[in-house]
Design an enzyme around this catalytic site. Structure first.
Site, short mmCIF file in Angstrom:
data_model
loop_
_atom_site.label_atom_id
_atom_site.label_comp_id
_atom_site.label_asym_id
_atom_site.label_seq_id
_atom_site.Cartn_x
_atom_site.Cartn_y
_atom_site.Cartn_z
N TYR A 74 0.71 -1.25 0.02
CA TYR A 74 0.36 -0.31 0.00
C TYR A 74 0.77 0.98 -0.42
O TYR A 74 0.51 2.13 -0.67
CB TYR A 74 -1.24 -0.21 1.00
CG TYR A 74 -2.17 -1.10 1.06
CD1 TYR A 74 -3.29 -0.94 -0.08
CD2 TYR A 74 -2.07 -2.56 1.12
CE1 TYR A 74 -4.49 -1.49 -0.85
CE2 TYR A 74 -3.58 -3.14 0.88
CZ TYR A 74 -4.22 -2.16 0.15
OH TYR A 74 -5.44 -3.81 -0.50
N ARG A 77 1.65 1.96 -3.39
CA ARG A 77 0.24 2.54 -4.36
C ARG A 77 0.20 4.10 -3.48
O ARG A 77 -0.45 5.05 -4.38
CB ARG A 77 -1.21 2.17 -4.39
CG ARG A 77 -1.03 0.08 -4.62
CD ARG A 77 -2.46 0.07 -4.24
NE ARG A 77 -3.09 0.27 -5.39
CZ ARG A 77 -4.46 0.05 -5.32
NH1 ARG A 77 -4.88 -0.83 -4.16
NH2 ARG A 77 -5.77 0.52 -6.32
N GLN A 108 -15.99 2.67 -6.30
CA GLN A 108 -15.01 1.43 -5.59
C GLN A 108 -13.52 1.61 -5.79
O GLN A 108 -12.73 0.43 -5.08
CB GLN A 108 -14.95 0.28 -6.71
CG GLN A 108 -16.40 -0.87 -7.39
CD GLN A 108 -16.19 -1.33 -7.69
OE1 GLN A 108 -16.60 -2.74 -8.05
NE2 GLN A 108 -16.74 -1.41 -9.11
N ASN A 109 -13.07 2.51 -6.37
CA ASN A 109 -11.88 2.96 -6.54
C ASN A 109 -11.35 3.41 -5.23
O ASN A 109 -12.17 4.25 -4.35
CB ASN A 109 -11.72 4.09 -7.52
CG ASN A 109 -11.79 3.39 -8.80
OD1 ASN A 109 -12.09 2.46 -8.80
ND2 ASN A 109 -12.26 4.58 -9.89
N HIS A 126 -14.72 1.56 -1.66
CA HIS A 126 -13.87 0.19 -0.82
C HIS A 126 -12.98 1.10 0.21
O HIS A 126 -11.55 0.25 0.77
CB HIS A 126 -13.67 -0.40 -2.30
CG HIS A 126 -14.04 -1.81 -2.35
ND1 HIS A 126 -13.92 -2.12 -3.74
CD2 HIS A 126 -15.25 -2.01 -2.65
CE1 HIS A 126 -15.11 -3.53 -3.99
NE2 HIS A 126 -15.89 -3.01 -2.72
N CYS A 134 -6.91 1.88 12.70
CA CYS A 134 -6.22 0.88 14.24
C CYS A 134 -7.36 -0.48 14.43
O CYS A 134 -8.33 -0.33 13.70
CB CYS A 134 -6.58 1.75 15.63
SG CYS A 134 -5.76 1.02 16.89
N CYS A 155 -0.85 3.08 17.14
CA CYS A 155 -2.06 3.61 16.75
C CYS A 155 -1.50 4.84 18.27
O CYS A 155 -0.87 4.87 18.76
CB CYS A 155 -2.63 2.82 17.38
SG CYS A 155 -4.76 4.57 18.21
N THR A 194 -15.99 -0.07 -15.01
CA THR A 194 -16.07 -1.44 -13.57
C THR A 194 -16.26 -2.91 -13.98
O THR A 194 -17.62 -3.05 -15.08
CB THR A 194 -17.17 -1.04 -12.72
OG1 THR A 194 -16.80 -2.06 -11.63
CG2 THR A 194 -18.71 -1.39 -13.19
P1 OAD Z 1 -11.53 -4.32 -13.05
O1 OAD Z 1 -10.14 -4.51 -13.36
O2 OAD Z 1 -12.52 -5.77 -12.58
O3 OAD Z 1 -11.91 -3.35 -14.52
C1 OAD Z 1 -11.75 -2.73 -14.83
C2 OAD Z 1 -12.83 -2.54 -15.92
O4 OAD Z 1 -12.43 -1.43 -16.48
C3 OAD Z 1 -12.73 -3.05 -17.34
O5 OAD Z 1 -13.99 -3.53 -17.59
C4 OAD Z 1 -12.38 -2.32 -17.54
O6 OAD Z 1 -12.97 -3.05 -19.56
C5 OAD Z 1 -12.85 -0.86 -17.49
N1 OAD Z 1 -11.79 -0.13 -18.50
C6 OAD Z 1 -10.16 -0.32 -18.96
N2 OAD Z 1 -9.55 1.23 -19.28
C7 OAD Z 1 -10.89 2.12 -19.46
C8 OAD Z 1 -11.18 2.88 -19.68
N3 OAD Z 1 -10.33 3.71 -20.53
N4 OAD Z 1 -12.43 3.91 -19.23
C9 OAD Z 1 -12.95 3.36 -18.69
N5 OAD Z 1 -13.14 1.66 -18.53
C10 OAD Z 1 -12.23 1.10 -18.66
O7 OAD Z 1 -11.57 -3.55 -11.75
P2 OAD Z 1 -12.97 -3.00 -10.81
O8 OAD Z 1 -14.28 -3.57 -11.64
O9 OAD Z 1 -12.87 -1.35 -10.20
O10 OAD Z 1 -11.59 -3.73 -5.03
O11 OAD Z 1 -12.76 -4.19 -9.92
C11 OAD Z 1 -13.44 -4.43 -8.61
C12 OAD Z 1 -12.72 -4.49 -7.46
O12 OAD Z 1 -11.57 -5.31 -7.35
C13 OAD Z 1 -12.09 -2.81 -6.94
O13 OAD Z 1 -12.39 -2.51 -6.73
C14 OAD Z 1 -10.81 -4.13 -6.07
C15 OAD Z 1 -10.56 -5.30 -6.48
O14 OAD Z 1 -10.17 -6.09 -6.00
C16 OAD Z 1 -11.16 -3.89 -3.60
O15 OAD Z 1 -9.98 -3.24 -3.93
C17 OAD Z 1 -11.61 -4.14 -2.44
#
Ligand code: OAD
Length: 256
Positions: A74, A77, A108-109, A126, A134, A155, A194
């Site tokens: 992290y 990141r 979710q970001n 998320h 903590c 903490c 997503t």
């Molecule tokens: P994913 O990596 O699963 O999906 C990303 C999506 O973005 C895909 O459908 C791509 O086609 C799309 N994509 C790529 N480039 C793009 C662009 N320029 N414009 C629009 N869309 C684009 O990511 P999430 O669906 O966010 O959880 O994943 C969900 C969760 O899985 C995250 O929040 C994270 C991960 O585990 C935690 O951290 C708890």
């Protein structure tokens, strides 16, 4: 999305008319909305998790095994975020919020880019990379120090370890009920960037649809949610969202 593609242009017009007519809009975003800022998505070819086994860095079991490893991930990141800026898609969403009285954004970001772009009504489903909490007491705070002077950080109240305030796999999503309320109260759902693979987050779309929302998906690819979409604008959100906004402005300029 090619500007000259007549089918796509027609879809864009339909989308703008939907936005203009909507009373309550909920936008649901994922990693794709930050892709054009240089934040890797999770499940793409360059997916972030490929170099970091998910179970090691994003689960409570991984944390218990090796909190230092989790923190190093992290910290990496957090360091990346210092160099990363919102893109045109984030700014367009912030502008949509200013134009639409009942507009909410569920993300979710954990990168904080929506807030940096000016969005105000953000539900960070998320968690947030800049927050820590903590593992023992109730202490939780924003902490933008980078690099952190010690890992894992301690903490300030009880000296136990602080962890990133991120929802890990298998953990409850504390803001889910709030997000579900927003999604099911919307008449227009914008589902942007997503893959729809992660639950319960992806269940929000179902909640919105069951309550009768129109679903507009913005994504260059087909996703697990595409079959529910009433309209799919295929392309990067950093291009499509500004075009939607531009056309919304011109529609409003025509007094519609
Ligand atoms: P994913 O990596 O699963 O999906 C990303 C999506 O973005 C895909 O459908 C791509 O086609 C799309 N994509 C790529 N480039 C793009 C662009 N320029 N414009 C629009 N869309 C684009 O990511 P999430 O669906 O966010 O959880 O994943 C969900 C969760 O899985 C995250 O929040 C994270 C991960 O585990 C935690 O951290 C708890």
């Amino acid at each position: 999305m090619a500007a000259s593609d007549p089918r796509q242009n027609l879809d864009l017009v339909r989308a703008v008319e939907r936005i203009a007519a909507a009373r309550r809009v909920a936008a649901f975003t994922g990693a794709g909305v930050s892709a054009e800022s240089g934040v890797p998505t999770f499940r793409g070819g360059e997916g972030l998790w490929e170099n970091h086994p998910l179970e090691e860095v994003a689960s409570i079991q991984g944390w218990r095994r090796d909190p230092l490893r989790v923190w190093r991930f992290y910290e990496g990141r957090r360091g990346d975020l210092r160099r990363i800026r919102p893109n045109a898609g984030h700014y367009a969403l912030a502008e949509l919020e200013r134009r639409i009285p009942e507009f909410s954004l569920i993300t979710q970001n954990v990168d904080g880019l929506h807030i940096l772009a000016g969005s105000q009504r953000v539900t960070p489903l998320h968690g947030d990379l800049w927050r820590v909490r903590c593992v023992r007491c109730n202490y939780a705070a924003e902490d933008r120090t980078h690099p952190l002077p010690e890992l894992p950080p301690a903490c300030p109240v009880c000296a136990a370890h602080l962890r990133p305030d991120i929802v890990w796999f298998g953990e409850a999503v504390p803001l889910y009920a709030e997000a579900e309320r927003l999604a099911s109260g919307a008449d227009l759902l914008l589902v942007i960037g997503t893959s729809g693979h992660v639950y319960p987050a992806a269940g929000l779309v179902q909640a919105g649809l069951e309550a009768g929302a129109f679903m507009l998906e913005i994504n260059p690819e087909q996703t697990a949610l595409s079959r529910y979409a009433h309209l799919h604008l295929r392309g990067p959100s950093g291009e499509i969202l500004p075009r939607l906004l531009e056309q919304l402005e011109s529609l409003e300029g025509q007094g519609r």
